[in-house]
Scaffold this active site. Structure first.
Site, PDB file in Angstrom:
ATOM      1  N   TYR A   1      43.483  31.596  25.346  1.00  0.00           N
ATOM      2  CA  TYR A   1      42.850  32.526  24.724  1.00  0.00           C
ATOM      3  C   TYR A   1      42.214  32.010  23.519  1.00  0.00           C
ATOM      4  O   TYR A   1      42.501  31.501  22.471  1.00  0.00           O
ATOM      5  CB  TYR A   1      43.837  33.409  23.856  1.00  0.00           C
ATOM      6  CG  TYR A   1      44.812  34.184  24.747  1.00  0.00           C
ATOM      7  CD1 TYR A   1      44.510  34.320  26.260  1.00  0.00           C
ATOM      8  CD2 TYR A   1      45.831  34.723  24.434  1.00  0.00           C
ATOM      9  CE1 TYR A   1      45.428  34.954  27.152  1.00  0.00           C
ATOM     10  CE2 TYR A   1      46.829  35.467  25.118  1.00  0.00           C
ATOM     11  CZ  TYR A   1      46.665  35.608  26.739  1.00  0.00           C
ATOM     12  OH  TYR A   1      47.382  36.186  27.561  1.00  0.00           O
TER      13      TYR A   1
ATOM     14  N   HIS B   1      51.728  30.249  32.499  1.00  0.00           N
ATOM     15  CA  HIS B   1      50.829  31.338  32.680  1.00  0.00           C
ATOM     16  C   HIS B   1      50.361  31.820  34.001  1.00  0.00           C
ATOM     17  O   HIS B   1      50.549  33.097  34.406  1.00  0.00           O
ATOM     18  CB  HIS B   1      49.378  31.033  31.618  1.00  0.00           C
ATOM     19  CG  HIS B   1      48.808  32.135  31.235  1.00  0.00           C
ATOM     20  ND1 HIS B   1      47.835  32.249  30.195  1.00  0.00           N
ATOM     21  CD2 HIS B   1      48.743  33.617  31.502  1.00  0.00           C
ATOM     22  CE1 HIS B   1      47.289  33.162  30.065  1.00  0.00           C
ATOM     23  NE2 HIS B   1      48.173  34.114  30.682  1.00  0.00           N
TER      24      HIS B   1
ATOM     25  N   SER C   1      49.368  44.409  29.632  1.00  0.00           N
ATOM     26  CA  SER C   1      48.088  45.505  29.775  1.00  0.00           C
ATOM     27  C   SER C   1      48.905  46.870  30.138  1.00  0.00           C
ATOM     28  O   SER C   1      48.612  47.522  31.143  1.00  0.00           O
ATOM     29  CB  SER C   1      47.369  45.215  31.062  1.00  0.00           C
ATOM     30  OG  SER C   1      46.299  43.978  30.598  1.00  0.00           O
TER      31      SER C   1
ATOM     32  N   ARG D   1      44.491  47.848  30.373  1.00  0.00           N
ATOM     33  CA  ARG D   1      43.288  47.272  29.866  1.00  0.00           C
ATOM     34  C   ARG D   1      42.618  48.290  28.625  1.00  0.00           C
ATOM     35  O   ARG D   1      41.287  48.343  28.661  1.00  0.00           O
ATOM     36  CB  ARG D   1      42.242  46.360  30.554  1.00  0.00           C
ATOM     37  CG  ARG D   1      43.164  45.582  31.181  1.00  0.00           C
ATOM     38  CD  ARG D   1      42.138  44.713  32.470  1.00  0.00           C
ATOM     39  NE  ARG D   1      43.048  43.595  32.990  1.00  0.00           N
ATOM     40  CZ  ARG D   1      43.785  43.574  33.870  1.00  0.00           C
ATOM     41  NH1 ARG D   1      44.254  44.808  34.328  1.00  0.00           N
ATOM     42  NH2 ARG D   1      44.572  42.523  34.272  1.00  0.00           N
TER      43      ARG D   1
ATOM     44  N   PHE E   1      42.294  51.215  29.324  1.00  0.00           N
ATOM     45  CA  PHE E   1      41.701  52.616  30.287  1.00  0.00           C
ATOM     46  C   PHE E   1      42.730  53.926  29.968  1.00  0.00           C
ATOM     47  O   PHE E   1      42.021  54.689  29.938  1.00  0.00           O
ATOM     48  CB  PHE E   1      41.564  52.264  31.716  1.00  0.00           C
ATOM     49  CG  PHE E   1      40.478  53.123  32.601  1.00  0.00           C
ATOM     50  CD1 PHE E   1      39.400  52.512  32.669  1.00  0.00           C
ATOM     51  CD2 PHE E   1      40.803  54.308  32.756  1.00  0.00           C
ATOM     52  CE1 PHE E   1      38.325  53.212  33.446  1.00  0.00           C
ATOM     53  CE2 PHE E   1      39.634  55.161  33.413  1.00  0.00           C
ATOM     54  CZ  PHE E   1      38.620  54.447  33.778  1.00  0.00           C
TER      55      PHE E   1
END
Length: 328
Positions: free
Chosen positions: A56, A124, A203, A207, A209
């Site tokens: 990140y 990850h 999420s 994300r 939405f």
């Protein structure tokens, strides 16, 4: 805030965690001052579980949150990840689960964070070219060395989870899970429960939405990676917006926001689930925390399931190349 157990090795985290990725990359404009304030407000409101990764901001996110973690070390549970390799210019190199890389990545994360120990260390993405036993074996060495307390995986297949868990106990699996990403209910979540592994949904608001805040493609900044997500493009966008509108209607009957309803639904799926909604703004953090006060009856859960059944979201979770890296 209540605590939840992840795995059988002693790891306990706040019911709701905080994903820190957007504080450094991927979601448009960066405001580090607001991000740091958000970290403090989270802790003040009982959030003790913080999630980052070495990729990140190409290490920038670990550097950003490191001082805060140092100052509050006895109160926080810090999770970070390795495996997605990027160049300094941000370009993507690939995935590495090589034992020597695992140890190098851990040392680099500890240096950026300014810590002696990582509470929860995830792979990850699974490296298909390295047996999971070798990767987890190296992660186990980190536990023995005192550099890591608990181990986790992210977006791993059921078979990989089993093999990894045989090599060293896995405390948590982090994988996308929300009202519009429910495929983990088929095999992944049952496998975790069979093995006693905690589940950390990332999420959990699709994300962003499922918040109802995104109503058109133009709401996304030019450098927002969601512009390249299949679910945010073309006809998929409108069809998924219809799904969100159904969630909004149910939320009104509960006198809560769509975000709070979506998170409350996820929290109701089991005490072994600890979502990490990500945000870089205090306003949305406090809204998310409010979800822990929303109680859903069996009838209400059924209504939500009918409004957003498994497979109701249109489009893949990621672009084709990224989808290849999931469930290995």
């Amino acid at each position: 805030m209540d605590q939840r157990k992840l795995g059988s090795q002693g790891l306990q985290v706040s019911t709701l965690g905080l994903g820190c990725m957007g504080m450094s990359e991927f979601y448009g404009e960066i405001d580090e001052k607001e991000a740091l304030h958000t970290l403090q407000v989270a802790l003040d409101n009982g959030v003790t579980f913080f999630d980052t990764a070495d990729m990140y901001g190409i290490g920038a996110n670990e550097k950003l949150i490191g001082p805060f973690m140092q100052q509050n070390r006895d109160q926080v549970i810090l999770a970070t990840k390795f495996g997605n390799v990027r160049n300094e210019d941000g370009s993507y190199v690939g995935i590495s689960g090589r034992p020597e890389y695992v140890k190098e990545a851990c040392d680099n994360s500890l240096k950026r964070l300014g810590l002696d120990t990582i509470d929860l260390y995830y792979q990850h993405r699974v490296d298909p070219d390295v047996p999971i036993e070798e990767t987890v074996g190296a992660m186990s060495d980190l536990v023995q060395a005192g550099k890591v307390r608990y181990l986790g995986l992210s977006e791993a297949s059921s078979e990989t989870i089993r093999r990894a868990h045989q090599t060293h106990p896995i405390s948590a699996l982090q994988t996308e899970y929300s009202l519009w990403s429910r495929d983990v209910e088929d095999e992944i979540l049952p496998t975790c429960r069979e093995l006693g592994i905690g589940f950390v949904p990332y999420s959990p608001l699709g994300r962003g939405f499922l918040t109802g805040q995104i109503t058109s493609f133009e709401d996304l900044a030019e450098d927002d990676y969601r512009r390249y997500s299949p679910r945010f493009q073309g006809e998929n966008f409108q069809k998924n917006l219809d799904l969100v509108q159904r969630i909004q209607e149910i939320a009104k009957t509960k006198d809560c926001s769509p975000s709070q309803l979506a998170l409350a639904w996820l929290l109701a799926q089991g005490k072994d689930i600890a979502p990490i909604p990500g945000t870089k703004r205090t306003k949305y953090l406090l809204e998310n925390i409010g979800a822990t006060q929303v109680t859903l009856t069996d009838a209400e859960l059924k209504t939500i399931d009918e409004a957003a059944p498994k497979g109701s979201a249109v489009g893949e979770r990621y672009a084709p190349e990224s989808m290849k890296m999931l469930n290995r």
